[in-house]
Design a protein around this motif. Structure first.
Motif, mmCIF file in Angstrom:
data_model
loop_
_atom_site.group_PDB
_atom_site.id
_atom_site.type_symbol
_atom_site.label_atom_id
_atom_site.label_comp_id
_atom_site.label_asym_id
_atom_site.label_seq_id
_atom_site.Cartn_x
_atom_site.Cartn_y
_atom_site.Cartn_z
ATOM 1 N N TRP A 43 -59.528 -54.542 -43.375
ATOM 2 C CA TRP A 43 -59.786 -53.097 -43.303
ATOM 3 C C TRP A 43 -58.945 -52.455 -42.207
ATOM 4 O O TRP A 43 -58.362 -51.383 -42.399
ATOM 5 C CB TRP A 43 -61.272 -52.867 -43.037
ATOM 6 C CG TRP A 43 -61.652 -51.423 -42.948
ATOM 7 C CD1 TRP A 43 -61.978 -50.582 -43.970
ATOM 8 C CD2 TRP A 43 -61.741 -50.638 -41.755
ATOM 9 N NE1 TRP A 43 -62.265 -49.326 -43.496
ATOM 10 C CE2 TRP A 43 -62.126 -49.332 -42.140
ATOM 11 C CE3 TRP A 43 -61.536 -50.909 -40.408
ATOM 12 C CZ2 TRP A 43 -62.300 -48.301 -41.218
ATOM 13 C CZ3 TRP A 43 -61.710 -49.892 -39.481
ATOM 14 C CH2 TRP A 43 -62.090 -48.607 -39.890
ATOM 15 N N MET A 44 -58.837 -53.118 -41.076
ATOM 16 C CA MET A 44 -58.069 -52.589 -39.963
ATOM 17 C C MET A 44 -56.575 -52.527 -40.298
ATOM 18 O O MET A 44 -55.921 -51.501 -40.090
ATOM 19 C CB MET A 44 -58.310 -53.472 -38.731
ATOM 20 C CG MET A 44 -57.538 -53.097 -37.497
ATOM 21 S SD MET A 44 -58.035 -54.152 -36.111
ATOM 22 C CE MET A 44 -57.577 -55.782 -36.762
ATOM 23 N N ALA A 45 -56.033 -53.622 -40.829
ATOM 24 C CA ALA A 45 -54.607 -53.664 -41.121
ATOM 25 C C ALA A 45 -54.228 -52.738 -42.269
ATOM 26 O O ALA A 45 -53.195 -52.064 -42.223
ATOM 27 C CB ALA A 45 -54.187 -55.096 -41.438
ATOM 28 N N TRP A 76 -46.508 -47.945 -31.988
ATOM 29 C CA TRP A 76 -45.883 -48.781 -30.962
ATOM 30 C C TRP A 76 -45.117 -47.923 -29.951
ATOM 31 O O TRP A 76 -45.188 -48.148 -28.733
ATOM 32 C CB TRP A 76 -44.951 -49.775 -31.633
ATOM 33 C CG TRP A 76 -44.234 -50.695 -30.690
ATOM 34 C CD1 TRP A 76 -43.031 -50.464 -30.073
ATOM 35 C CD2 TRP A 76 -44.674 -51.984 -30.239
ATOM 36 N NE1 TRP A 76 -42.691 -51.520 -29.280
ATOM 37 C CE2 TRP A 76 -43.681 -52.475 -29.351
ATOM 38 C CE3 TRP A 76 -45.793 -52.764 -30.504
ATOM 39 C CZ2 TRP A 76 -43.780 -53.707 -28.735
ATOM 40 C CZ3 TRP A 76 -45.901 -54.004 -29.884
ATOM 41 C CH2 TRP A 76 -44.905 -54.453 -29.012
ATOM 42 N N GLU A 77 -44.390 -46.915 -30.459
ATOM 43 C CA GLU A 77 -43.557 -46.095 -29.574
ATOM 44 C C GLU A 77 -44.379 -45.040 -28.836
ATOM 45 O O GLU A 77 -44.243 -44.886 -27.615
ATOM 46 C CB GLU A 77 -42.454 -45.419 -30.393
ATOM 47 C CG GLU A 77 -41.464 -46.412 -31.008
ATOM 48 C CD GLU A 77 -40.472 -45.742 -31.922
ATOM 49 O OE1 GLU A 77 -40.639 -44.524 -32.193
ATOM 50 O OE2 GLU A 77 -39.530 -46.425 -32.379
ATOM 51 N N ILE A 247 -55.006 -48.467 -25.185
ATOM 52 C CA ILE A 247 -55.241 -47.934 -26.534
ATOM 53 C C ILE A 247 -56.446 -47.004 -26.529
ATOM 54 O O ILE A 247 -56.427 -45.931 -27.144
ATOM 55 C CB ILE A 247 -55.423 -49.093 -27.535
ATOM 56 C CG1 ILE A 247 -54.105 -49.847 -27.723
ATOM 57 C CG2 ILE A 247 -55.925 -48.580 -28.875
ATOM 58 C CD1 ILE A 247 -54.225 -51.074 -28.591
ATOM 59 N N TYR A 248 -57.503 -47.406 -25.833
ATOM 60 C CA TYR A 248 -58.707 -46.557 -25.749
ATOM 61 C C TYR A 248 -58.394 -45.227 -25.060
ATOM 62 O O TYR A 248 -58.861 -44.171 -25.499
ATOM 63 C CB TYR A 248 -59.799 -47.304 -24.991
ATOM 64 C CG TYR A 248 -61.023 -46.473 -24.702
ATOM 65 C CD1 TYR A 248 -61.967 -46.233 -25.684
ATOM 66 C CD2 TYR A 248 -61.219 -45.931 -23.435
ATOM 67 C CE1 TYR A 248 -63.090 -45.462 -25.425
ATOM 68 C CE2 TYR A 248 -62.340 -45.149 -23.166
ATOM 69 C CZ TYR A 248 -63.274 -44.920 -24.159
ATOM 70 O OH TYR A 248 -64.388 -44.150 -23.894
ATOM 71 N N SER A 249 -57.593 -45.257 -24.008
ATOM 72 C CA SER A 249 -57.277 -44.031 -23.266
ATOM 73 C C SER A 249 -56.457 -43.062 -24.097
ATOM 74 O O SER A 249 -56.576 -41.840 -23.946
ATOM 75 C CB SER A 249 -56.526 -44.384 -21.980
ATOM 76 O OG SER A 249 -57.292 -45.248 -21.161
ATOM 77 N N ALA A 262 -52.357 -49.638 -34.110
ATOM 78 C CA ALA A 262 -52.228 -50.161 -32.747
ATOM 79 C C ALA A 262 -53.231 -51.283 -32.493
ATOM 80 O O ALA A 262 -52.906 -52.312 -31.886
ATOM 81 C CB ALA A 262 -52.412 -49.039 -31.740
ATOM 82 N N ILE A 263 -54.463 -51.096 -32.954
ATOM 83 C CA ILE A 263 -55.484 -52.134 -32.770
ATOM 84 C C ILE A 263 -55.107 -53.398 -33.532
ATOM 85 O O ILE A 263 -55.308 -54.517 -33.042
ATOM 86 C CB ILE A 263 -56.853 -51.601 -33.226
ATOM 87 C CG1 ILE A 263 -57.302 -50.441 -32.334
ATOM 88 C CG2 ILE A 263 -57.898 -52.706 -33.204
ATOM 89 C CD1 ILE A 263 -58.575 -49.762 -32.803
#
Length: 292
Positions: A43-45, A76-77, A247-249, A262-263
């Motif tokens: 699900w994530m991917a 990523w960027e 990632i959270y920020s 990203a996750i």
């Protein structure tokens, strides 16, 4: 007659009906567990490959109607994942170095040097495993905020990750359990040859301890990699944050499909570690179980 007890007797398994029933149940169980464990990863991917419109669609689509791999490149960027990845690697392998040096020394001392009150010390170490990690957050934070004796503030420094990770009672217990299984004759022969305790540890014990050292190394790296609460509290500088905290920020400033991309990328290293070293993990955990 065999004394081994199984869920299905050999007589039932020998019959055609028993084999069909056994294979059917086995297939259902394996399929169910596979879906439970791999479902969230898929699900994530897959959601990371969807467009923003398709991602927001209700009900959600099972398969992306059109693949958008550029979501991964953009995430990523824009989120600067390369910098966050390097930070996390620096923290993880620094914690690994400290654990290999200090935890090995502690476990070897408790196992072979037999210090005074060694059993009491080991018991108190193991007792800390019964304390929930969240209970220790406040005292640990106050400690790194103003380290006793040294009067140093460790916030936003690698030491705030490295030092708390050293006190790992579980790893010390695993190492001690393995060292207990090392034959005393090897150590006696080394002592007769004139080797010191340090030389014996380095030249005799550590070379045959590679399986358990591999397990401790994996646990050390993965432990830092997956940690979120402690780095979030102690690494407020965006340039020094770990992958999870970074990632959270940045989550509120990017589309959700980019966030899931990203996750997914952040999950790849730990998955690869497990897939590559799964045999080492099992052999290391069972090493030292039998003496002799």
């Amino acid at each position: 007659m065999s004394s081994t007890r199984t869920l299905i007797s050999p007589t039932q398994l020998a019959s055609r009906r028993g084999r069909i029933l056994y294979r059917t149940v086995l297939t259902l169980v394996v399929t169910t567990f596979t879906l439970v464990f791999l479902g969230p990863l898929y699900w994530m991917a897959s959601n990371g490959l969807k467009s923003t419109e398709e991602f927001a669609r209700i009900p959600p689509t099972t398969f992306p109607q059109a693949l958008h791999p550029e979501n991964y490149t953009s995430a990523w960027e824009v989120m600067d994942l390369s910098h966050l990845l390097l930070n996390t690697l620096w923290y993880a392998f620094g914690a690994l170095a400290f654990q290999l040096v200090l935890d090995v020394a502690a476990a070897y001392s408790l196992s072979k040097l037999r210090p005074v009150f060694g059993k009491a010390i080991l018991g108190m170490m193991l007792a800390t495993l019964m304390i929930p990690a969240t209970v220790l957050v406040v005292p640990q934070y106050l400690t790194v905020l103003d380290v006793p004796i040294f009067q140093r503030n460790l916030l936003n420094s690698p030491w705030v990750i490295w030092l708390p990770s050293v006190t790992n009672a579980f790893n010390i217990f695993l190492l001690k359990r393995f060292f207990d299984s090392v034959p005393q004759e090897l150590l006696d022969a080394s002592a007769i040859d004139g080797a010191s305790q340090m030389r014996t540890l380095w030249s005799v014990v550590l070379p045959i301890s590679r399986p358990i050292l591999g397990v401790v190394s994996i646990f050390a790296v993965v432990g830092v990699w997956k940690d979120f609460l402690w780095p979030m509290l102690t690494l407020n500088d965006p340039t020094k944050q770990t992958l999870n905290v970074g990632i959270y920020s940045l989550a509120s400033g990017v589309p959700e499909n980019w966030l899931l991309a990203a996750i997914a990328m952040a999950s790849v290293p730990t998955l690869l570690i497990f897939l590559i070293f799964q045999r080492n993990i099992m052999s290391g955990l069972t090493a030292g179980g039998l003496k002799g």
